[in-house]
Motif scaffolding. Structure first.
Motif, short mmCIF file in Angstrom:
data_model
loop_
_atom_site.label_atom_id
_atom_site.label_comp_id
_atom_site.label_asym_id
_atom_site.label_seq_id
_atom_site.Cartn_x
_atom_site.Cartn_y
_atom_site.Cartn_z
N TYR A 1 0.83 -1.21 0.00
CA TYR A 1 0.00 0.00 0.00
C TYR A 1 0.86 1.25 0.00
O TYR A 1 1.75 1.40 0.84
CB TYR A 1 -0.94 -0.03 1.22
N SER A 2 0.56 2.14 -0.92
CA SER A 2 1.31 3.38 -1.08
C SER A 2 1.34 4.13 0.25
O SER A 2 0.30 4.15 0.94
CB SER A 2 0.62 4.20 -2.18
N PRO A 3 2.41 4.76 0.67
CA PRO A 3 3.66 4.98 -0.08
C PRO A 3 4.68 3.84 0.04
O PRO A 3 5.79 3.99 -0.47
CB PRO A 3 4.22 6.25 0.58
N LYS B 1 6.90 0.66 -0.73
CA LYS B 1 7.32 0.12 -2.03
C LYS B 1 8.04 -1.20 -1.80
O LYS B 1 8.74 -1.37 -0.79
CB LYS B 1 8.31 1.08 -2.69
N ASN C 1 -6.70 -2.44 -0.03
CA ASN C 1 -6.38 -1.22 0.72
C ASN C 1 -7.62 -0.72 1.48
O ASN C 1 -7.55 -0.37 2.66
CB ASN C 1 -5.90 -0.15 -0.28
N ASP D 1 1.58 -2.34 6.13
CA ASP D 1 1.88 -1.69 4.84
C ASP D 1 1.72 -2.63 3.65
O ASP D 1 1.83 -2.21 2.51
CB ASP D 1 3.32 -1.16 4.84
#
Ligand code: PMP
Length: 416
Positions: free
Chosen positions: A237-239, A241, A323, A345
């Motif tokens: 999930y952004s941010p 990576k 998300n 994340d």
């Protein structure tokens, strides 16, 4: 919950236990079973899966598998392969066309350069890749570092090779960070390797580039191999990576990168994964595969190739959906008295702190199952240091998650 329903659950549990443990004992003299098997137990997660199959109305947040159907272009590719007669043996390492497509993906997305002829082996899911890799790299008595909690397969894979898993407890206060300092404290002259997993099952923690650089420095200094389990690489999930440790300088030759189509493309039943690394290690994994699975299923390999070539848009939609579920579940769980959870994340798990109930996590999970008809996994099934936690998978849509949360809340109110 009514008494009759509780009885039904008990009856089903007993049937499962009968089937799994008593029948084999009755039919097969214990003396036939190799001594290696005594080091390995059944997975507590399969128990949750078996229960979920049998209880009417049960919501399963237990087994970590996508609820989405495999995207249409992937299914179509398998049908075409079957109709074309792609039903025969393939090379042990997998079709070269698939390995070339994987090599392209590794180059573009993971920054790992491979020779598809030698550095990649297609396997029967990530699970077989893990098992074979451990057989190839671990000798009797070797210590292998593993996080606690961790994916349930690591310990049996290491033990089946005669190795000794050494657990590195993860601290919730540090966001379940598998960091180089705590890892270093567990290194001994017997340490041969380390298994890392990012995004992490069950905490959802994601290792960033700096974390991986620190782990790589340790691996180089102490001459350790690294098994990097990246099966959740796309579910992030952004941010945050995804970053592959094998792409760092001097790491390719000591790292086996393990990926899978199960999670990224909702292909858990197709049983396709792969291992990538130095040709001398991949050659040994391929040799061993020759004598067990022989190769991954032929038409499923063709489908996997289509997945890498076609599923871009679908992937985006899937991650957006996960998300939204994550955001819903984190908020809802933190509103249940006695529970708390840090925001993950990646992956599709929430690792929930239930220590305030002062009971073993298996007892809490059983109570939620009996009283609320929701299957969750006890932290104790995922590691000795993970008592007091529950793993919830958000592999059901938000309306079902809402219902599950209501039932969990009502069940837990009776435990306080
Ligand atoms: N690694 C991790 C961390 C997992 O959670 C799983 C499945 N739950 C696997 C590997 C194996 O997945 P598969 O064999 O379906 O690729």
């Amino acid at each position: 919950m009514s008494k009759s329903c509780t009885n039904l659950i008990e009856q089903i549990k007993n049937e499962i236990i009968d089937h799994k443990t008593i029948r084999p004992k009755d039919n097969v003299p214990q003396s036939f079973i190799s001594s290696r098997m005594s080091a390995i137990s059944f997975s507590g997660i399969r128990r949750s899966f078996d229960l979920a199959q049998k209880i009417p109305g049960l919501i399963s947040l237990g087994l970590g598998e996508p609820d989405f159907d495999t995207p249409l272009p992937i299914r179509e590719a398998a049908k075409v392969a079957l109709d074309k007669g792609d039903t025969h043996y393939t090379p042990n390492a997998g079709y070269i066309e698939l390995r070339k497509t994987i090599a392209k993906k590794l180059e573009l997305e993971n920054n790992i350069t491979t020779n598809p002829e030698q550095d990649i082996v297609v396997t029967v899911g990530g699970a077989e890749a893990l098992f074979l890799t451990c057989q190839v790299l671990v000798s009797p008595g070797d210590e292998v570092l593993v996080s606690d909690p961790a994916f349930v397969n690591y310990e049996p894979c290491i033990r089946a090779a005669g190795g000794v898993p050494v657990f590195v407890p993860l601290d919730e206060k540090l966001n379940f960070h598998f960091n180089a300092e705590t890892i270093k404290a567990k290194i001994t002259p017997k340490t041969k390797g380390i298994i890392i997993n990012s995004p992490h099952n069950p905490t959802g923690h994601v290792l960033n580039r700096k974390d991986l650089e620190d782990i790589a420095a340790l691996a180089i200094k102490y001459n350790l191999f690294v098994i990097s389990d990246e099966v959740y690489e796309k579910i992030i999930y952004s941010p945050a990576k995804h970053f592959s440790i094998a792409s760092l300088p001097n790491m390719f030759e000591r790292t086996i990168t393990i990926c899978s189509f199960s999670k990224s493309y909702a292909m858990s039943g197709w049983r396709i994964g792969y291992a990538a690394g130095d040709h001398s290690i991949i050659e040994q994994i391929t040799k061993l595969q020759q004598f067990c699975g022989i190769h991954a299923p032929s038409f499923a390999q063709r489908a996997a190739e289509a997945a890498l070539n076609n599923a871009g848009e679908w992937l985006k939609d899937m991650v957006t959906e996960y998300n939204a579920r994550r955001d819903f579940l984190v908020k809802a769980v933190n509103e249940i008295p006695g529970l708390s959870a840090v925001t993950p994340d990646g992956a599709f798990y929430l690792f929930v702190n239930a220590k305030s109930f002062g009971r073993p996590s298996q007892e809490i999970a059983d109570h939620i199952l009996n009283d609320g008809k929701v299957a969750v996994v006890a932290g104790s099934a995922l590691g000795k240091h993970s008592e007091g936690y529950l793993r919830l998978c958000y592999t059901v849509p938000v309306p079902k998650l809402k219902e599950a949360v209501m039932r969990i809340k009502a069940a837990l109110a009776k435990l306080r």
